[in-house]
Design a protein around this motif. Structure first.
Motif, mmCIF file in Angstrom:
data_model
loop_
_atom_site.group_PDB
_atom_site.id
_atom_site.type_symbol
_atom_site.label_atom_id
_atom_site.label_comp_id
_atom_site.label_asym_id
_atom_site.label_seq_id
_atom_site.Cartn_x
_atom_site.Cartn_y
_atom_site.Cartn_z
ATOM 1 N N UNK A 1 97.261 53.205 113.362
ATOM 2 C CA UNK A 1 98.703 53.201 113.576
ATOM 3 C C UNK A 1 99.095 52.393 114.809
ATOM 4 N N UNK A 2 98.117 51.995 115.618
ATOM 5 C CA UNK A 2 98.400 51.106 116.754
ATOM 6 C C UNK A 2 98.822 49.721 116.288
ATOM 7 N N UNK A 3 98.482 49.364 115.053
ATOM 8 C CA UNK A 3 98.834 48.053 114.511
ATOM 9 C C UNK A 3 100.281 48.065 114.024
ATOM 10 N N UNK B 1 83.181 50.047 95.351
ATOM 11 C CA UNK B 1 83.737 49.261 96.456
ATOM 12 C C UNK B 1 82.896 49.528 97.690
ATOM 13 N N UNK B 2 82.974 48.618 98.637
ATOM 14 C CA UNK B 2 82.266 48.751 99.914
ATOM 15 C C UNK B 2 83.279 48.808 101.044
ATOM 16 N N UNK B 3 83.069 49.733 101.960
ATOM 17 C CA UNK B 3 83.823 49.777 103.216
ATOM 18 C C UNK B 3 82.928 49.212 104.312
ATOM 19 N N UNK B 4 83.431 48.236 105.037
ATOM 20 C CA UNK B 4 82.728 47.729 106.225
ATOM 21 C C UNK B 4 83.444 48.282 107.448
ATOM 22 N N UNK B 5 82.736 49.078 108.222
ATOM 23 C CA UNK B 5 83.283 49.605 109.474
ATOM 24 C C UNK B 5 82.689 48.792 110.624
ATOM 25 N N UNK B 6 83.517 47.969 111.240
ATOM 26 C CA UNK B 6 83.049 47.160 112.378
ATOM 27 C C UNK B 6 83.807 47.609 113.622
ATOM 28 N N UNK B 7 83.594 48.859 113.988
ATOM 29 C CA UNK B 7 84.398 49.523 115.017
ATOM 30 C C UNK B 7 84.270 48.869 116.385
ATOM 31 N N UNK B 8 83.092 48.308 116.696
ATOM 32 C CA UNK B 8 82.911 47.695 118.012
ATOM 33 C C UNK B 8 83.556 46.323 118.115
ATOM 34 N N UNK B 9 84.020 45.787 116.991
ATOM 35 C CA UNK B 9 84.730 44.506 117.016
ATOM 36 C C UNK B 9 86.199 44.693 117.358
ATOM 37 N N UNK B 10 86.562 45.864 117.786
ATOM 38 C CA UNK B 10 87.937 46.186 118.160
ATOM 39 C C UNK B 10 88.370 45.419 119.403
ATOM 40 N N UNK B 11 89.653 45.093 119.458
ATOM 41 C CA UNK B 11 90.194 44.457 120.666
ATOM 42 C C UNK B 11 90.286 45.441 121.825
ATOM 43 N N UNK B 12 90.008 46.716 121.567
ATOM 44 C CA UNK B 12 89.853 47.671 122.663
ATOM 45 C C UNK B 12 88.557 47.399 123.426
ATOM 46 N N UNK B 13 87.635 46.651 122.790
ATOM 47 C CA UNK B 13 86.324 46.400 123.375
ATOM 48 C C UNK B 13 86.108 44.937 123.739
ATOM 49 N N UNK B 14 86.636 44.028 122.928
ATOM 50 C CA UNK B 14 86.389 42.604 123.148
ATOM 51 C C UNK B 14 87.703 41.826 123.093
ATOM 52 N N UNK C 1 91.630 50.118 116.522
ATOM 53 C CA UNK C 1 92.466 49.609 117.597
ATOM 54 C C UNK C 1 93.604 48.712 117.166
ATOM 55 N N UNK C 2 94.203 48.081 118.163
ATOM 56 C CA UNK C 2 95.387 47.243 117.983
ATOM 57 C C UNK C 2 94.953 45.818 117.632
ATOM 58 N N UNK C 3 95.076 45.457 116.363
ATOM 59 C CA UNK C 3 94.556 44.189 115.868
ATOM 60 C C UNK C 3 95.602 43.086 115.776
ATOM 61 N N UNK C 4 96.794 43.334 116.310
ATOM 62 C CA UNK C 4 97.905 42.411 116.077
ATOM 63 C C UNK C 4 97.564 40.957 116.405
ATOM 64 N N UNK C 5 96.817 40.726 117.494
ATOM 65 C CA UNK C 5 96.528 39.352 117.908
ATOM 66 C C UNK C 5 95.534 38.647 116.983
ATOM 67 N N UNK C 6 94.787 39.409 116.196
ATOM 68 C CA UNK C 6 93.774 38.788 115.324
ATOM 69 C C UNK C 6 93.961 39.174 113.863
#
Length: 337
Positions: A259-261, A193-206, A238-243
């Motif tokens: 756990x913010x989600x 399996x592959x894990x994709x970590x796209x940490x900068x795509x967080x709503x804490x940043x954008x 981060x908190x991904x609820x909106x997306x």
């Protein structure tokens, strides 16, 4: 079922004998380094040591999956970003980005033979041989948005995303194609399996708009390429609820959340929209795993399950000074339910 069978069944929407327990993000600790005899910084650069430390996830922590590498700088390094070595205590980090937003990115030739990528591929082959019969082997790659940030710098990327987002497209496109080639090499080395970590795509940043327009399309393209062969778990901080529906729409086989989600609400939205994507998480790596007792960990696991997760995992990277007894408690709690 063994751990490999359990995790792969969960990723494919199948039945399992119990809930999988893994760490989607990095789980190396100082104590695990002592027990395996493989320590940082060597385990960042040497495939044999990298594999030995990662294998402790199976032999010491009893997780259903193991993974490498331990940082998010491997791809940026092959583009020429200067890497700061973390020494014995920290992971490598970006010291100086390779390019500016006005440059034109060029994918390096034969890059899977450069930098630390050969060590990662060697580690995956070793993990497949040493623990891969019973335990899922995961390769972690960095998402296109975050690779672009590591190539041109976080500040430059965020400014351009607000003022001149069109200038970022070449970086996202190059990062996505780089990720495809890297993922293919990781799969060929034996990753289940592959894990994709796209940490900068967080709503804490954008903003949600920026995520939908700048990050999600390239995540979707990358995931479409990978999950023709192996399942994909995407992790965004981060908190991904909106997306959360947009993240599901990338086609990932599972979403790892912090756990913010609001997992209950996310699962409600999924049900309303006919989405069956599993959600992994969300045991807090600081308040429960690092600073808490085994009972705190057990309560965190039970809350995550009650909220509706489909696999239990720390909600982000495990701090390296985390007591391994707390990680083991996470596994034992699930086994005892």
């Amino acid at each position: 079922m063994n751990g490999k069978e359990r995790l792969l069944a969960a990723l494919r929407g199948g039945a399992t004998d119990r809930m999988p327990v893994l760490s989607v993000c990095q789980y190396a600790t100082y104590e695990l380094m002592e027990k395996t005899g493989a320590c940082w910084p060597e385990a960042h650069y040497d495939g044999e040591k990298m594999a030995a430390l990662a294998a402790g996830g199976a032999t010491v922590l009893h997780l259903d999956a193991v993974r490498v590498p331990y940082c998010q700088t491997v791809e940026a390094e092959i583009y020429g970003s200067k890497i700061k070595d973390g020494g014995k205590k920290q992971i490598p980090s970006i010291e100086k980005p390779a390019l500016s937003v006005d440059d034109v990115p060029v994918i390096p030739e034969n890059f899977t033979e450069k930098g630390r990528i050969p060590a990662v591929l060697d580690a995956i082959r070793r993990l497949k041989q040493d623990v891969g019969g019973e335990t899922a082997v995961m390769g972690s790659i960095v998402g296109p948005f975050s690779v672009a940030a590591n190539i041109i710098g976080v500040s430059a990327l965020l400014k351009a995303s607000l003022r001149k987002p069109e200038k970022l497209a070449p970086f996202f496109e190059a990062a996505e194609k780089t990720a495809e080639q890297y993922a293919e090499a990781v799969i060929n080395a034996g990753a289940d399996a592959i894990v994709i970590e796209d940490m900068m795509a967080s709503l804490d940043m954008i903003s949600p708009k920026a995520y939908r327009e700048l990050a999600a399309p390239y995540e979707k393209q990358l995931i479409s390429f990978i999950n023709k062969r192996v399942p994909v778990i995407i992790h965004i901080c981060g908190k991904l609820d909106q997306v959360i529906l947009d993240v599901a729409a990338t086609g990932a086989d599972a979403i790892s959340v912090e756990s913010a989600v609001d997992v209950r609400e996310a699962k409600r939205k999924f049900k309303e929209n006919g989405i069956s994507t599993p959600v992994f998480g969300a045991v807090h790596p600081i308040s429960a795993l690092l600073e808490g007792t085994e009972e705190d960990v057990a309560q965190g696991v039970k809350k995550s399950i009650a909220d509706g997760v489909d696999a239990v995992s720390p909600d982000c990277a495990v701090a390296p000074d985390t007591p391994i007894k707390n990680i083991i408690a996470m596994v034992k709690t699930v086994e005892g339910l």
